[in-house]
Structures are given as C-alpha cells and as structure tokens.
Design a protein around this motif. Structure first.
Motif, PDB file in Angstrom:
ATOM      1  N   VAL A  43      -6.095  -7.106 -12.281  1.00  0.00           N
ATOM      2  CA  VAL A  43      -4.927  -7.627 -11.761  1.00  0.00           C
ATOM      3  C   VAL A  43      -4.510  -8.941 -12.555  1.00  0.00           C
ATOM      4  CG1 VAL A  43      -3.973  -8.584  -9.573  1.00  0.00           C
ATOM      5  CG2 VAL A  43      -5.659  -6.793  -9.524  1.00  0.00           C
TER       6      VAL A  43
ATOM      7  N   CYS B  92       0.724  -1.247   0.015  1.00  0.00           N
ATOM      8  CA  CYS B  92      -0.017  -0.033   0.027  1.00  0.00           C
ATOM      9  C   CYS B  92       0.817   1.114  -0.053  1.00  0.00           C
ATOM     10  CB  CYS B  92      -0.999   0.131   1.202  1.00  0.00           C
ATOM     11  SG  CYS B  92      -2.127  -1.311   1.492  1.00  0.00           S
TER      12      CYS B  92
ATOM     13  N   ARG C 127      -1.738 -10.929  -3.794  1.00  0.00           N
ATOM     14  CA  ARG C 127      -2.541 -10.460  -4.693  1.00  0.00           C
ATOM     15  C   ARG C 127      -4.269 -10.625  -4.368  1.00  0.00           C
ATOM     16  NH1 ARG C 127      -1.444 -14.289  -7.887  1.00  0.00           N
ATOM     17  NH2 ARG C 127      -3.348 -15.326  -7.363  1.00  0.00           N
TER      18      ARG C 127
ATOM     19  N   THR D 246      -4.801   1.439  -1.241  1.00  0.00           N
ATOM     20  CA  THR D 246      -3.473   1.677  -2.378  1.00  0.00           C
ATOM     21  C   THR D 246      -3.696   2.780  -3.192  1.00  0.00           C
ATOM     22  OG1 THR D 246      -4.589   0.516  -4.103  1.00  0.00           O
ATOM     23  CG2 THR D 246      -3.433  -0.886  -2.496  1.00  0.00           C
TER      24      THR D 246
ATOM     25  N   THR E 219      -9.297  -2.083 -11.276  1.00  0.00           N
ATOM     26  CA  THR E 219      -8.121  -2.126 -12.268  1.00  0.00           C
ATOM     27  C   THR E 219      -7.650  -3.405 -12.235  1.00  0.00           C
ATOM     28  OG1 THR E 219      -7.218  -0.110 -11.336  1.00  0.00           O
ATOM     29  CG2 THR E 219      -5.633  -1.659 -12.176  1.00  0.00           C
TER      30      THR E 219
ATOM     31  N   VAL F 169      -9.350  -4.848  -8.837  1.00  0.00           N
ATOM     32  CA  VAL F 169      -8.961  -4.306  -7.501  1.00  0.00           C
ATOM     33  C   VAL F 169     -10.235  -3.591  -6.838  1.00  0.00           C
ATOM     34  CG1 VAL F 169      -8.319  -2.203  -6.333  1.00  0.00           C
ATOM     35  CG2 VAL F 169      -6.831  -3.237  -8.129  1.00  0.00           C
TER      36      VAL F 169
ATOM     37  N   LEU G  52      -5.771  -7.668  -2.997  1.00  0.00           N
ATOM     38  CA  LEU G  52      -6.342  -6.664  -4.163  1.00  0.00           C
ATOM     39  C   LEU G  52      -7.435  -7.142  -4.731  1.00  0.00           C
ATOM     40  CD1 LEU G  52      -2.912  -6.203  -5.979  1.00  0.00           C
ATOM     41  CD2 LEU G  52      -4.194  -4.413  -4.447  1.00  0.00           C
ATOM     42  N   THR G  53      -7.761  -8.457  -4.801  1.00  0.00           N
ATOM     43  CA  THR G  53      -8.783  -8.962  -5.592  1.00  0.00           C
ATOM     44  C   THR G  53      -9.727  -9.713  -4.879  1.00  0.00           C
ATOM     45  OG1 THR G  53      -7.630 -11.023  -6.258  1.00  0.00           O
ATOM     46  CG2 THR G  53      -7.404  -8.792  -7.667  1.00  0.00           C
TER      47      THR G  53
ATOM     48  N   ALA H 115      -9.481  -2.476  -1.430  1.00  0.00           N
ATOM     49  CA  ALA H 115      -8.093  -2.458  -1.732  1.00  0.00           C
ATOM     50  C   ALA H 115      -7.592  -1.119  -2.249  1.00  0.00           C
ATOM     51  CB  ALA H 115      -7.581  -3.516  -2.869  1.00  0.00           C
ATOM     52  N   ALA H 116      -8.590  -0.364  -3.021  1.00  0.00           N
ATOM     53  CA  ALA H 116      -8.569   0.864  -3.869  1.00  0.00           C
ATOM     54  C   ALA H 116      -8.222   1.619  -2.659  1.00  0.00           C
ATOM     55  CB  ALA H 116      -9.772   1.278  -4.748  1.00  0.00           C
TER      56      ALA H 116
END
Length: 504
Positions: free
Chosen positions: A235, A57, A164, A227, A233, A219, A167-168, A223-224
């Motif tokens: 991934v 992050c 990861r 970060t 976005t 994302v 993020l997802t 997570a957005a």
C-alpha cells in the motif's frame, strides 16, 4: 512475466471510485459508489468515515470482478481524497465524530479571528491564509463548541490516511495533506508547533510525514477479508485528490495546469515555488520539488446537480438522461444566454473573495428567458468564476496557454468549449480524467514499475479531445465577465445582510 496491475482509490465529495490499471495505463476495471453528505445545520458538511470504508470494500470487489484478473496480480494500492478533511480517532481506534469536509463553513468566525490576529504569521509559515475550509480553524471551532471531541482525540488523520489505515493499520500522511491542515511549516517541511499553539492543539496527535510514493505497509488479514485483496499487498501513501488528478491528467511540468469541473471548480498550476498572493492556495505538489497553485469556486457540479434536480428531473427523466437534456438545452442558446448571468455562490465563494456569506443568483431575468437560458447561464457562470481564478494567477505571473480539463463536468463537450472561450486558452481533455487513475499511477511508481512520477505519466496519459478558444467569443465573454464581477461586488453587502437575517 506475470502482468502487473495497480489499484487507485479516490474519495470524492459525492462518490468513492476504485480503478485498476495496467502498465500501459489501460483500465482493467473500475467501480464507484455514491457517498452521502450530511448537512445537520446551515453551512455544515460532514461525512461518516465508515461510509468510505464500506464503499472501498464494495468497489474494489466490483472492480476486480469487472477486470477478471486474479487478485494476486495486484502489485500495489494507493489512495487519494479531498484535502482538509480531519478524522479524529480516540485511544481505542474509534472515530470520535463525523469528518468535517472542506466545503463546511461553520468555522468562519474562527478563521476570521485567526486571520485578524495571526494572518501574516500564518501565511509566512503555512503559505496560505486562514479560511473556513482549512483544518486549523475547524479544530478551533471544535475546541470551542465540542471540546469533548478534542479531549478524546489521540490521533488526527485526514480522509485518505484514515481510509488507508483501515487497509494497513498504520498512521502517517504526506506533505501535501499535511499542508492542507494549516498546521504544517511548508518551508521547513515539518509540523509547526507555533500553528498548533495558536489553537491549543497538542502536536502529538499529528502523524508522521512520508513521501507520496512511499510504501507504508501491506494489506492486513482483516482488510484482505473485507476487500478481496491479498494479504500483504503493498500500500502506497498517496496524496490529496487535486494534486493527484492534476498529475494524472499529465500536467507535470512547471507552467502546466488543469481545470477541474467537479463538486467545486478549480484551476491548478504547477510552479517551482509557492505564490506570494493571498488570493490563491499553495501546496507542495506530488512531483518532488514542485508546488501547485490553486484557486477555486465552491459550487460547480453541485450547482449543476441542483439545477437538474430543481428544473429537469421530471416526467421520469433523471440522472445522466437529465444531464444530457441540459447539455442539449445549453447548446441551443447563443453565448451570453440573452443577457442572463449566474453567480455560482450557492455555498459562499473562495477565490478571489474568500467569503462564505456570498450567495448565488441569476441576474437579468426577463420574459424572454426559458430554462435553456438558465442552463447556459450556469455553464457560463461557473466559467466566469474560473476566469476570476485565472486572473488571480496571472497577477502573480502564472499564466498558461493550455490546460488539461478533468472532473465530471468535463464530460460535457459544450461546457468544455465554454471554458475554453471564457478563459481564452486551449482546453485538452485526457482519455481518463478521474483522480483514481492518477492514484493508480502513484501506486505503480511506489511499486517500482516506473522510476518516477513524470515517467509514469509520460507512458500512460493520452488525449481524447481538444478545444481551441474562439477569439471573438472570448472578447464577448470578457465584456460579460466585467459585468459579472461588478454585479458580484455590488451584491456583497446584500448577501451579508441576507445571511444575518437568516442567522446562518
């Protein structure tokens, strides 16, 4: 058309790096954050996965700020990290225990048992031999010493996949990382029930397997916020750091390879098929239908850092300034360090010995030596260990005349030349050597900016330096290496007795 940018994130043993590149391979912004490795017992090496997430992050925001680009111009993100680093997660999504790193040697007893009882079968399935660096013996150690950890585990990730997932929210791995668990049938390209059975592991804890360049999600909103990346976005899966950095250095075709001077030192060679020797490691390569063969010495930059902190970090001289002082010292000493040899086995050794109980030493010390000779001997000792790796590859008919050189140690021109002279091959340094660059290229391919990985490398990888081997020095180093190897073998029993006495 709006300019597209791609983010590559790499988790190294000592730091996490985020890099943003454009379609030409130009770095728009990058940032790194140090990571802490915990050693609660002799031979243990662990990290807290939450440290990776905090570092990710922070570095993404820093890289974005440095680049000056708008976040919505990020077309895709991908990740890489060291292999064989299991992250165990419970039913509530919580990490069960710290992640065990590849350098951890606690499972050496379990690895030896697996090798003695099933070694041939494991090699036939996994294309590799059990050692403490692999996930399979690490999980067997946990089954015996921390059974509650495995009882709680509902999902097994490896490092980059867990990161990861932050993020997802998804759960998957790629074929290279799957191979790194030693729970994967490398020829059938699927999880092996038999390898799981050997350690009593329920295969349901293992993730689905996808391709390196697959877009696996976007994302999330949470997570957005953490970060600074836009929601949704894309991934891209990514892969292990060695596969990605070999690719990112431009070693794409069969017969090409890379020398890495990082926490560990490695030689990697691209091959059309796995090797048949048990002295090197075989992985599926990120480039489809290719493999890469790898041999490694456990301690490289880690040994370099130890020498710096022990002998050179004084009188206010530290960090990069101390490393520069060491480089100057090494360059002031003639090849051979006046008969001083260094075995870099500070944390056991991998290729070709696969012995976690070997120990480092400086051999041949006299009153004529000062600390300049110790630096030169360290640079040469790591190169000699790499020569052991190259000889193991050549025994399989896998020699090479040129290699890309990468890793933090590659910033030293004197060390690069020593490697070229010891190995007797041309050493070429790419303009960008960090694994995060190759990971960003993977993101670009996954986003459709390039048709495939080789094309992306061809359009973006350029060369910064080239070192030709000195034939006379190579011959001298070959003679020294023969003594180096004989001394290592002569000290095997001594090292084992010392380890037993210290109850490691």
């Amino acid at each position: 058309m709006t300019q597209q940018y791609f983010v590559g994130i790499d988790v190294g043993a000592g730091s996490l790096t985020a890099m943003i590149i454009d379609l030409a391979g130009t770095v728009a912004g990058s940032a790194s954050e140090e990571l802490v490795t915990h050693n609660p017992h002799p031979g243990w090496s662990e990290q807290d996965p939450q440290d990776w997430w905090r570092a990710l992050c922070k570095t993404i925001r820093q890289a974005l700020a440095e680049s000056g680009i708008r976040p919505e111009h990020i077309a895709a993100v991908s990740l890489s990290a060291g292999a064989h680093t299991p992250v165990l997660v419970d039913a509530g999504g919580q990490v069960v225990r710290p992640a065990i790193l590849w350098s951890d040697t606690r499972s050496r007893v379990e690895a030896a048992e697996l090798k003695d009882n099933h070694g041939t079968e494991i090699f036939d399935i996994a294309c590799n031999v059990p050692a403490a660096t692999w996930t399979q013996p690490q999980l067997l150690w946990l089954a015996r010493h921390e059974p509650e950890s495995l009882t709680r585990t509902k999902r097994l990730y490896v490092a980059k996949d867990w990161l990861r997932a932050q993020l997802t929210g998804t759960w998957e791995t790629d074929h290279t990382e799957a191979a790194g668990t030693m729970l994967y049938d490398a020829r059938r390209k699927e999880w092996s029930g038999r390898l799981c059975e050997m350690i009593g592991l329920d295969p349901s804890v293992l993730p689905p397997i996808v391709d390196v360049t697959d877009v696996i999600g976007g994302v999330t909103a949470d997570a957005a916020r953490e970060t600074g990346l836009p929601v949704a976005t894309p991934v891209v899966c990514g892969s292990s750091d060695t596969s990605i950095e070999t690719y990112g250095a431009g070693a794409v075709a069969v017969g090409t390879g890379a020398v890495k001077l990082a926490t560990a030192a490695t030689i990697t060679m691209v091959s059309p098929e796995p090797g048949q020797s048990t002295s090197v490691i075989n992985y599926p390569f990120c480039v489809p239908d290719h493999w890469y063969l790898i041999g490694a010495t456990n301690s490289c930059a880690s040994a370099h850092r130890w020498l710096r902190d022990t002998f050179f970090a004084e009188n206010g001289v530290a960090g990069a300034q101390a490393f520069a002082s060491m480089d100057k010292a090494a360059g002031s000493v003639a090849p051979g360090a006046k008969g001083l040899l260094f075995h870099p086995y500070l944390q056991g050794e991998r290729t070709p010995y696969w012995d976690p109980l070997l120990r480092g030493d400086f051999l041949g010390i006299t009153f004529a030596h000062d600390r300049r000779h110790f630096v030169r001997a360290l640079y040469e000792g790591v190169a000699f260990s790499l020569y052991d790796v190259l000889l193991a590859l050549e025994e399989q008919g896998k020699g090479m005349a040129e290699a890309r050189i990468i890793g933090g140690g590659s910033r030293s021109a004197i060390w690069r030349q020593i490697v070229a002279d010891v190995l007797g091959i041309t050493v070429v340094m790419p303009r960008i050597t960090d694994a995060s660059f190759g990971t960003a290229l993977v993101a670009a391919v996954g986003a459709g900016a390039f048709p495939d990985l080789p094309t992306a490398a061809e359009h973006t990888v350029s060369i910064a330096a080239r070192h030709e081997p000195n034939a006379q020095q190579h011959q001298h180093y070959r003679e020294l290496h023969a003594i180096y190897r004989d001394a290592a073998k002569a000290l095997f029993d001594v090292n084992h007795r010392l380890s037993a006495l210290n109850k490691e």
